[in-house]
Motif scaffolding. Structure first.
Motif, PDB file in Angstrom:
ATOM      1  N   LYS A   1      46.541  29.754  47.740  1.00  0.00           N
ATOM      2  CA  LYS A   1      47.862  29.530  48.289  1.00  0.00           C
ATOM      3  C   LYS A   1      48.907  29.799  47.201  1.00  0.00           C
ATOM      4  O   LYS A   1      48.765  29.382  46.063  1.00  0.00           O
ATOM      5  CB  LYS A   1      47.969  28.081  48.780  1.00  0.00           C
ATOM      6  N   LYS A   2      50.008  30.483  47.580  1.00  0.00           N
ATOM      7  CA  LYS A   2      51.067  30.821  46.626  1.00  0.00           C
ATOM      8  C   LYS A   2      52.152  29.754  46.650  1.00  0.00           C
ATOM      9  O   LYS A   2      52.454  29.184  47.689  1.00  0.00           O
ATOM     10  CB  LYS A   2      51.678  32.173  46.982  1.00  0.00           C
ATOM     11  N   SER A   3      52.729  29.552  45.478  1.00  0.00           N
ATOM     12  CA  SER A   3      53.806  28.568  45.390  1.00  0.00           C
ATOM     13  C   SER A   3      55.098  29.159  45.948  1.00  0.00           C
ATOM     14  O   SER A   3      55.209  30.369  46.181  1.00  0.00           O
ATOM     15  CB  SER A   3      54.005  28.143  43.932  1.00  0.00           C
ATOM     16  N   LYS A   4      56.092  28.303  46.146  1.00  0.00           N
ATOM     17  CA  LYS A   4      57.381  28.761  46.671  1.00  0.00           C
ATOM     18  C   LYS A   4      58.050  29.730  45.706  1.00  0.00           C
ATOM     19  O   LYS A   4      58.681  30.702  46.112  1.00  0.00           O
ATOM     20  CB  LYS A   4      58.308  27.563  46.920  1.00  0.00           C
ATOM     21  N   GLU A   6      56.557  31.848  43.616  1.00  0.00           N
ATOM     22  CA  GLU A   6      55.903  33.151  43.728  1.00  0.00           C
ATOM     23  C   GLU A   6      56.329  33.867  45.008  1.00  0.00           C
ATOM     24  O   GLU A   6      56.546  35.088  45.002  1.00  0.00           O
ATOM     25  CB  GLU A   6      54.380  32.986  43.697  1.00  0.00           C
ATOM     26  N   LEU A   7      56.479  33.125  46.095  1.00  0.00           N
ATOM     27  CA  LEU A   7      56.922  33.727  47.351  1.00  0.00           C
ATOM     28  C   LEU A   7      58.349  34.278  47.220  1.00  0.00           C
ATOM     29  O   LEU A   7      58.655  35.367  47.703  1.00  0.00           O
ATOM     30  CB  LEU A   7      56.845  32.709  48.491  1.00  0.00           C
ATOM     31  N   ARG A   8      59.237  33.524  46.548  1.00  0.00           N
ATOM     32  CA  ARG A   8      60.610  33.983  46.335  1.00  0.00           C
ATOM     33  C   ARG A   8      60.636  35.231  45.462  1.00  0.00           C
ATOM     34  O   ARG A   8      61.395  36.176  45.705  1.00  0.00           O
ATOM     35  CB  ARG A   8      61.447  32.887  45.675  1.00  0.00           C
ATOM     36  N   GLN A   9      59.786  35.250  44.425  1.00  0.00           N
ATOM     37  CA  GLN A   9      59.719  36.414  43.541  1.00  0.00           C
ATOM     38  C   GLN A   9      59.284  37.648  44.318  1.00  0.00           C
ATOM     39  O   GLN A   9      59.870  38.720  44.177  1.00  0.00           O
ATOM     40  CB  GLN A   9      58.730  36.174  42.396  1.00  0.00           C
ATOM     41  N   GLU A  10      58.262  37.504  45.135  1.00  0.00           N
ATOM     42  CA  GLU A  10      57.775  38.636  45.926  1.00  0.00           C
ATOM     43  C   GLU A  10      58.849  39.121  46.897  1.00  0.00           C
ATOM     44  O   GLU A  10      59.025  40.321  47.086  1.00  0.00           O
ATOM     45  CB  GLU A  10      56.508  38.249  46.680  1.00  0.00           C
ATOM     46  N   ALA A  11      59.564  38.186  47.509  1.00  0.00           N
ATOM     47  CA  ALA A  11      60.623  38.563  48.447  1.00  0.00           C
ATOM     48  C   ALA A  11      61.736  39.311  47.722  1.00  0.00           C
ATOM     49  O   ALA A  11      62.261  40.311  48.228  1.00  0.00           O
ATOM     50  CB  ALA A  11      61.172  37.319  49.143  1.00  0.00           C
TER      51      ALA A  11
END
Length: 121
Positions: A1-4, A6-11
């Motif tokens: 599971k990815k942290s918030k 990491e998700l923001r970085q990818e976005a």
């Protein structure tokens, strides 16, 4: 599971890539100012306007020969005065340290007279 995070970085990366692709695709086409604002190209244009160099100043071409000779003479006098000033400074420094210079010379004569070399000391 990815942290918030990491998700923001990818976005953020995905959005940057999309903007870059849109810019590349529209590069050859005639863009409207609205398209430029959307893609960020307007900021690039604004930066180009800020970074433009000012016009290079021009030298007067209609200089009279007498004025040119006078300018050359003034420059020569300035150089001579600066050189003489440096000579005076060096002379004053030598006079100020004359006792030390004489002491060093006497020490050198003493070592030569005693026959000792600097390696032996």
């Amino acid at each position: 599971k990815k942290s918030k995070f990491e998700l923001r970085q990818e976005a953020t990366k995905a959005k940057a890539l999309q903007v870059s692709m849109d810019t590349i695709k529209t590069e050859g086409k005639g863009e409207t100012t609205e398209d430029k604002r959307r893609t960020g190209a307007a900021r690039k244009d604004a930066m180009r306007n800020i970074m433009e160099r000012p016009e290079t100043p021009r030298v007067k071409e209609d200089v009279l020969p007498e004025e040119e000779q006078q300018d050359q003479a003034v420059l020569l006098i300035q150089r001579v005065l600066r050189g003489r000033s440096m000579q005076n400074q060096m002379f004053e420094g030598k006079e100020k340290r004359l006792d030390l210079i004489n002491e060093l010379r006497a020490a050198e004569r003493w070592t030569e007279a005693s026959g000792a070399t600097e390696e032996e000391q």
